[in-house]
Motif scaffolding. Structure first.
Motif, PDB file in Angstrom:
ATOM      1  N   ARG A 131      63.820   0.421-156.774  1.00 46.32           N
ATOM      2  CA  ARG A 131      63.701   1.762-157.363  1.00 46.32           C
ATOM      3  C   ARG A 131      64.917   2.550-156.885  1.00 46.32           C
ATOM      4  O   ARG A 131      65.455   2.275-155.732  1.00 46.32           O
ATOM      5  N   ALA A 132      65.219   3.623-157.464  1.00 49.57           N
ATOM      6  CA  ALA A 132      65.897   4.775-156.980  1.00 49.57           C
ATOM      7  C   ALA A 132      65.383   5.307-155.772  1.00 49.57           C
ATOM      8  O   ALA A 132      64.404   5.262-155.432  1.00 49.57           O
ATOM      9  N   PHE A 133      66.654   5.813-155.106  1.00 53.61           N
ATOM     10  CA  PHE A 133      66.253   6.321-153.610  1.00 53.61           C
ATOM     11  C   PHE A 133      67.445   7.271-153.492  1.00 53.61           C
ATOM     12  O   PHE A 133      68.353   7.512-153.912  1.00 53.61           O
ATOM     13  N   GLN A 134      67.147   8.507-152.456  1.00 54.01           N
ATOM     14  CA  GLN A 134      67.911   9.345-152.060  1.00 54.01           C
ATOM     15  C   GLN A 134      68.542   9.068-150.765  1.00 54.01           C
ATOM     16  O   GLN A 134      67.906   8.499-149.743  1.00 54.01           O
ATOM     17  N   ILE A 135      69.793   9.454-150.563  1.00 55.85           N
ATOM     18  CA  ILE A 135      70.557   9.356-148.990  1.00 55.85           C
ATOM     19  C   ILE A 135      70.908  10.620-148.781  1.00 55.85           C
ATOM     20  O   ILE A 135      71.263  11.626-149.589  1.00 55.85           O
ATOM     21  N   GLN A 136      71.102  10.898-147.487  1.00 52.22           N
ATOM     22  CA  GLN A 136      71.674  12.162-147.089  1.00 52.22           C
ATOM     23  C   GLN A 136      73.003  12.105-146.359  1.00 52.22           C
ATOM     24  O   GLN A 136      73.181  10.692-145.482  1.00 52.22           O
ATOM     25  N   ASN A 137      74.013  12.771-146.039  1.00 48.30           N
ATOM     26  CA  ASN A 137      74.985  12.658-145.220  1.00 48.30           C
ATOM     27  C   ASN A 137      74.802  12.809-143.656  1.00 48.30           C
ATOM     28  O   ASN A 137      73.996  13.480-143.329  1.00 48.30           O
ATOM     29  N   ASP A 138      75.115  11.801-142.977  1.00 50.22           N
ATOM     30  CA  ASP A 138      74.505  11.746-141.549  1.00 50.22           C
ATOM     31  C   ASP A 138      75.599  12.582-140.725  1.00 50.22           C
ATOM     32  O   ASP A 138      75.698  12.503-139.259  1.00 50.22           O
ATOM     33  N   ASN A 139      76.504  13.281-141.228  1.00 50.28           N
ATOM     34  CA  ASN A 139      77.534  13.967-140.344  1.00 50.28           C
ATOM     35  C   ASN A 139      76.891  15.501-139.847  1.00 50.28           C
ATOM     36  O   ASN A 139      76.911  16.391-141.253  1.00 50.28           O
ATOM     37  N   ARG A 140      76.338  15.790-139.011  1.00 44.82           N
ATOM     38  CA  ARG A 140      75.471  17.126-138.862  1.00 44.82           C
ATOM     39  C   ARG A 140      76.532  18.180-138.838  1.00 44.82           C
ATOM     40  O   ARG A 140      75.918  19.242-138.979  1.00 44.82           O
ATOM     41  N   LEU A 141      77.601  18.045-138.626  1.00 46.83           N
ATOM     42  CA  LEU A 141      78.525  19.124-138.587  1.00 46.83           C
ATOM     43  C   LEU A 141      78.421  20.067-139.914  1.00 46.83           C
ATOM     44  O   LEU A 141      78.682  21.117-139.992  1.00 46.83           O
ATOM     45  N   LEU A 142      78.200  19.122-141.103  1.00 48.02           N
ATOM     46  CA  LEU A 142      78.198  19.828-142.401  1.00 48.02           C
ATOM     47  C   LEU A 142      76.976  20.784-142.409  1.00 48.02           C
ATOM     48  O   LEU A 142      77.126  21.871-143.113  1.00 48.02           O
ATOM     49  N   TYR A 143      75.905  20.655-141.871  1.00 48.42           N
ATOM     50  CA  TYR A 143      74.810  21.409-141.789  1.00 48.42           C
ATOM     51  C   TYR A 143      74.749  22.618-140.708  1.00 48.42           C
ATOM     52  O   TYR A 143      74.094  23.521-140.896  1.00 48.42           O
ATOM     53  N   ASN A 144      75.561  22.513-139.944  1.00 44.97           N
ATOM     54  CA  ASN A 144      75.632  23.233-138.683  1.00 44.97           C
ATOM     55  C   ASN A 144      76.820  23.971-138.257  1.00 44.97           C
ATOM     56  O   ASN A 144      76.762  24.755-137.438  1.00 44.97           O
ATOM     57  N   TYR A 145      77.884  23.553-138.797  1.00 46.73           N
ATOM     58  CA  TYR A 145      79.334  24.268-138.469  1.00 46.73           C
ATOM     59  C   TYR A 145      79.727  24.972-139.730  1.00 46.73           C
ATOM     60  O   TYR A 145      79.907  24.401-140.579  1.00 46.73           O
ATOM     61  N   PRO A 146      79.895  26.176-139.679  1.00 49.75           N
ATOM     62  CA  PRO A 146      80.464  27.173-140.618  1.00 49.75           C
ATOM     63  C   PRO A 146      82.000  26.792-140.968  1.00 49.75           C
ATOM     64  O   PRO A 146      82.859  26.529-139.881  1.00 49.75           O
ATOM     65  N   GLY A 147      82.170  26.313-142.180  1.00 48.05           N
ATOM     66  CA  GLY A 147      83.638  26.053-142.547  1.00 48.05           C
ATOM     67  C   GLY A 147      83.752  24.470-142.467  1.00 48.05           C
ATOM     68  O   GLY A 147      84.869  23.869-142.888  1.00 48.05           O
ATOM     69  N   ALA A 148      82.655  23.674-142.079  1.00 47.56           N
ATOM     70  CA  ALA A 148      82.744  22.056-142.022  1.00 47.56           C
ATOM     71  C   ALA A 148      83.160  21.647-143.676  1.00 47.56           C
ATOM     72  O   ALA A 148      82.686  22.078-144.519  1.00 47.56           O
TER      73      ALA A 148
END
Length: 417
Positions: free
Chosen positions: A269-286
């Motif tokens: 089946r199809a499935f979704q993955i997420q970026n494991d680099n938390r900087l993207l979600y928590n650091y402005p301008g990442a």
């Protein structure tokens, strides 16, 4: 260096990596008026208290070649802290080495042990990306083979299925978002031509030398631990700079999530993955980066961000996740870097191909004539006209690999991502 001495060192369990260059090569010095003329005195790196690391010993680094040292930035050639004169003290981190640099100008803003060898873990996938992105068509549809799925059980995988067919772009996203080791094998195999994964690793090492990453030596395309595999914080900054110069990489690295398509023929089946680099979600301008971990390497991290038209990258090796994660330590160092004046620096990142030119200057007509007139047997690397140097190097590498493999099997190596 005489081959006999190289073999002796290797038999002691050390592995020399990187190109052999003339000892007479001129040392690299900071260029341009924006580089600080005088760096602050070398100081111990600010350390954050951390829990005890794994009991696995750190890998023994190869000996530092005098020829390589001659090509280093003098101010950065230290195991301690180097920052611009008058700069505030950097934040304390658990990383054993780190660098903050400007992706656009190439200025190095500061670092701790910039050239120190360390085990890279999955940040090595950035070298794979820098090497292979320009060579491979992201729209090509490829089939996953059994060779691609040959990864360490329990190690990081994106979830590709053997026999499945995927766009290469999907594989790149699986590599950079989810650190898929099977994705790394597939990309290295495609880029390695007839030699497969092994050819891909050879291409990675050749490209590392082209970039000037003399402390980097890849043995696996994924960064899973292997004897003789090393990198440095300075080298990772060079590699990251090459990656962020590529528009496809910039797009992949900023992707927060994507869908891995179904494989009906394989009942997957199809499935979704997420970026494991938390900087993207928590650091402005990442703008992206890469995480890594093995028991041997500990936590490794590369992260980049943009602020007021200025793009900085931070690289960390040998960090612990407590009391702060690797990306959080990287974020603190990015804040420190953005707080420095744009003219503040202690050195610079070399340009691709620059060190090769410095190490191998074209001989003058007189030198060329003299070299052509010299008999083959007069070379210290030859006897009776037969070149013995590279066979001796191969023997040294084989002996070292055997010693380290035995050590790894005795102690065990952590499963990485």
């Amino acid at each position: 260096m005489k081959p006999r001495l190289l073999v002796t060192t290797a038999m002691a369990g050390l592995l020399a990596v990187g190109p052999i260059v003339p000892a007479s090569a001129a040392p690299l010095t900071p260029q341009g008026p924006t580089v600080s003329e005088t760096a602050a005195p070398v100081l111990p790196c600010p350390r954050m208290p951390a829990p005890k690391a794994s009991r696995l010993p750190r890998a023994t680094p190869p000996p530092v070649m005098a020829e390589d040292r001659a090509l280093r930035e003098p101010a950065l050639d230290t195991a301690g802290l180097v920052v611009p004169a008058g700069a505030p003290t950097p934040p304390r981190v658990t990383a054993t080495s780190w660098v903050v640099a400007d992706l656009d100008s190439g200025q190095v803003l500061g670092g701790c042990g910039p050239y120190e060898h360390a085990t890279p873990a999955s940040v090595q996938k950035l070298l794979l990306a820098a090497t292979m992105l320009p060579k491979l068509d992201p729209q090509q549809v490829i089939r996953v083979t059994a060779e691609d799925m040959n990864i360490e059980p329990g190690s990081s995988a994106v979830g590709l299925v053997e026999g499945g067919r995927y766009k290469l772009e999907t594989v790149w996203l699986g590599l950079l978002l989810n650190s898929g080791n099977e994705a790394a094998n597939l990309i290295a195999r495609l880029g390695g031509g007839e030699d497969g994964v092994a050819g891909g690793v050879v291409a990675m090492n050749e490209y590392a030398r082209h970039l000037g990453a003399l402390q980097t030596h890849a043995v696996t395309p994924s960064g899973l631990d292997a004897p003789g595999q090393f990198a440095s914080a300075y080298d990772l900054a060079l590699i990251a700079r090459a990656c962020f110069d590529n528009p496809d990489f910039r797009r992949y690295a900023r992707t927060e999530s994507t869908k891995i398509p179904a494989q009906k023929a394989k009942k997957a089946r199809a499935f979704q993955i997420q970026n494991d680099n938390r900087l993207l979600y928590n650091y402005p301008g990442a703008i992206g980066g890469k995480t890594g971990f093995t028991d041997l390497a500990r936590h490794t991290y590369v992260g980049a961000a943009e602020r007021d038209g200025r793009r900085l990258v931070v690289t960390l090796l040998g960090a612990e996740a407590q009391p702060k994660n690797g990306w959080e330590q990287g974020a603190a160092l990015l804040d420190w870097g953005f707080g420095l004046p744009r003219t503040a620096a202690v050195g610079r990142l070399v340009e691709p191909g620059e060190l090769a030119e410095r190490a191998s200057p074209e001989p003058s007509p007189e030198e060329a004539e003299e070299l052509n007139a010299s008999p083959a047997a007069s070379s210290p690397r030859q006897a009776g006209g037969v070149d013995l140097f590279w066979p001796l190097v191969a023997l040294a590498v084989a002996a070292t690999a055997l010693i380290l493999v035995v050590q790894f099997k005795r102690r065990g190596v952590g499963r990485g991502r």
